[in-house]
Scaffold this active site. Structure first.
Site, PDB file in Angstrom:
ATOM      1  CB  CYS A   1      -9.318   4.270   1.035  1.00 10.11           C
ATOM      2  SG  CYS A   1      -8.177   4.720   1.303  1.00 10.11           S
TER       3      CYS A   1
ATOM      4  CB  CYS B   1      -3.523   0.299  -2.628  1.00 12.51           C
ATOM      5  SG  CYS B   1      -3.067   2.365  -2.987  1.00 12.51           S
TER       6      CYS B   1
ATOM      7  CD  GLU C   1       0.167   6.928   6.392  1.00 14.72           C
ATOM      8  OE1 GLU C   1       1.022   6.902   6.395  1.00 14.72           O
ATOM      9  OE2 GLU C   1      -0.411   5.817   5.496  1.00 14.72           O
TER      10      GLU C   1
ATOM     11  CG  HIS D   1      -4.938   5.293   4.418  1.00 12.00           C
ATOM     12  ND1 HIS D   1      -4.285   4.785   3.164  1.00 12.00           N
ATOM     13  CD2 HIS D   1      -3.911   6.214   4.712  1.00 12.00           C
ATOM     14  CE1 HIS D   1      -3.157   4.790   3.747  1.00 12.00           C
ATOM     15  NE2 HIS D   1      -2.899   5.221   4.642  1.00 12.00           N
TER      16      HIS D   1
ATOM     17  CG  ASP E   1      -1.891   1.522   1.170  1.00 13.76           C
ATOM     18  OD1 ASP E   1      -2.539   1.543  -0.035  1.00 13.76           O
ATOM     19  OD2 ASP E   1      -2.054   1.675   2.342  1.00 13.76           O
ATOM     20  CB  SER E   2       0.259   5.478  -0.560  1.00 15.91           C
ATOM     21  OG  SER E   2      -1.223   4.515   0.361  1.00 15.91           O
TER      22      SER E   2
END
Ligand code: DGL
Length: 272
Positions: free
Chosen positions: A186, A74, A152, A188, A11-12
């Site tokens: 997403c 992702c 994040e 996240h 993932d990012s």
């Protein structure tokens, strides 16, 4: 015969860990090699060309680790760069189709919301998959890019005022469209489930791409006899492209378990 090679997940940044936590639940014996591209997060606000380039590099990193399959954990890569997997020597899983199919089967009123990054929403991939199952579905998609930064940053509490206000603003079109089912498109976003739920209300069903994907991976391993040895104690390793320390802190919260220092490593993709 058992296949004890690890499952590769990327993932990012931290978001893919919501998929890992579902893999740990459904496939507790499997080793996992995770790559979080924390040096280049976010992906979702970038161009398709850049996301493709990053995805190819992330996949190459995992291939170097001799994984038996790769999961693009992702939504952004799964939506706009899934074709980078065409030349991979191992099977590939994305996180869009299974979540979309689940949503199409779950909705009662045919109104489905999709929350994703800008790139994911612009791709229209969730809608495409939903309509394969439910052609008459009405899909309302909202780009919620700032959710990625909140996660994040480690702003995760259900009652965090900034998270709640951000959610209230992003979710208005979903409430107005009377969606009864909403895809967290997403990876996240499941971390903010509590806050999202408190704005949308209890009657709305949230679909977590991690759960849908982990189930699909388990089915695939079972059908192809590619499971790891059932006696084996799983070993999970985490690689990041920047700031291993802050990754570790939030990752512990996301996974609900401690990551040992020796299991997390900062790497540079240029020095494979
Ligand atoms: N977790 C990612 C996704 O599922 C990426 C978010 C981002 O980097 O913008 O889309």
């Amino acid at each position: 015969m058992a296949d004890n090679r690890a499952i590769g997940v990327f993932d990012s940044g931290l978001g893919g860990l919501t998929v890992v936590s579902e893999l740990l639940r459904f496939l507790p014996n499997e080793d996992i090699v995770y790559f979080g591209d924390t040096g280049r997060v976010p992906y979702g606000t970038r161009s398709k060309e850049t996301i493709r380039k990053y995805a190819l590099e992330d996949e190459a990193f995992l291939i170097e680790k001799d994984v038996k399959l790769i999961i693009a954990a992702c939504g952004t890569v799964s939506s706009v760069a899934y074709d980078t997997a065409e030349t991979l020597p191992v099977p590939f899983f994305e996180v869009v189709s299974h979540a979309a199919f689940d949503a199409a089967k779950t909705t009662k009123n045919g109104r489905i919301g999709v929350l994703g990054t800008a790139a994911t929403v612009n791709s229209g991939m969730h809608e495409k998959f939903i309509k394969e199952v439910l052609p008459e579905a009405e899909v309302t998609a909202c780009a919620c890019s700032m959710f990625v930064s909140l996660v994040e940053e480690g702003w995760l509490a259900d009652d965090d005022i900034v998270v709640l206000e951000t959610a209230r603003r992003y979710l208005k079109p979903i409430i107005d469209a009377k969606c009864d089912t909403v895809i967290l498109g997403c990876t996240h976003f499941p971390v903010l489930k509590g806050a999202i739920k408190s704005i949308l209300g209890d009657k709305v069903t949230l679909i977590d791409a991690g759960t849908a994907t982990a189930k699909a991976v388990k089915e695939f391993l079972d059908e192809n006899s590619l499971n790891a040895d059932s006696e084996k104690v799983a070993k999970n390793r985490y690689f990041v492209s920047d700031k291993a320390y802050s990754f570790k802190k939030t990752a512990t919260v996301l996974l609900g378990k401690k990551i040992e220092d020796e299991d997390i490593k900062q790497v540079s993709l240029n020095n494979l």
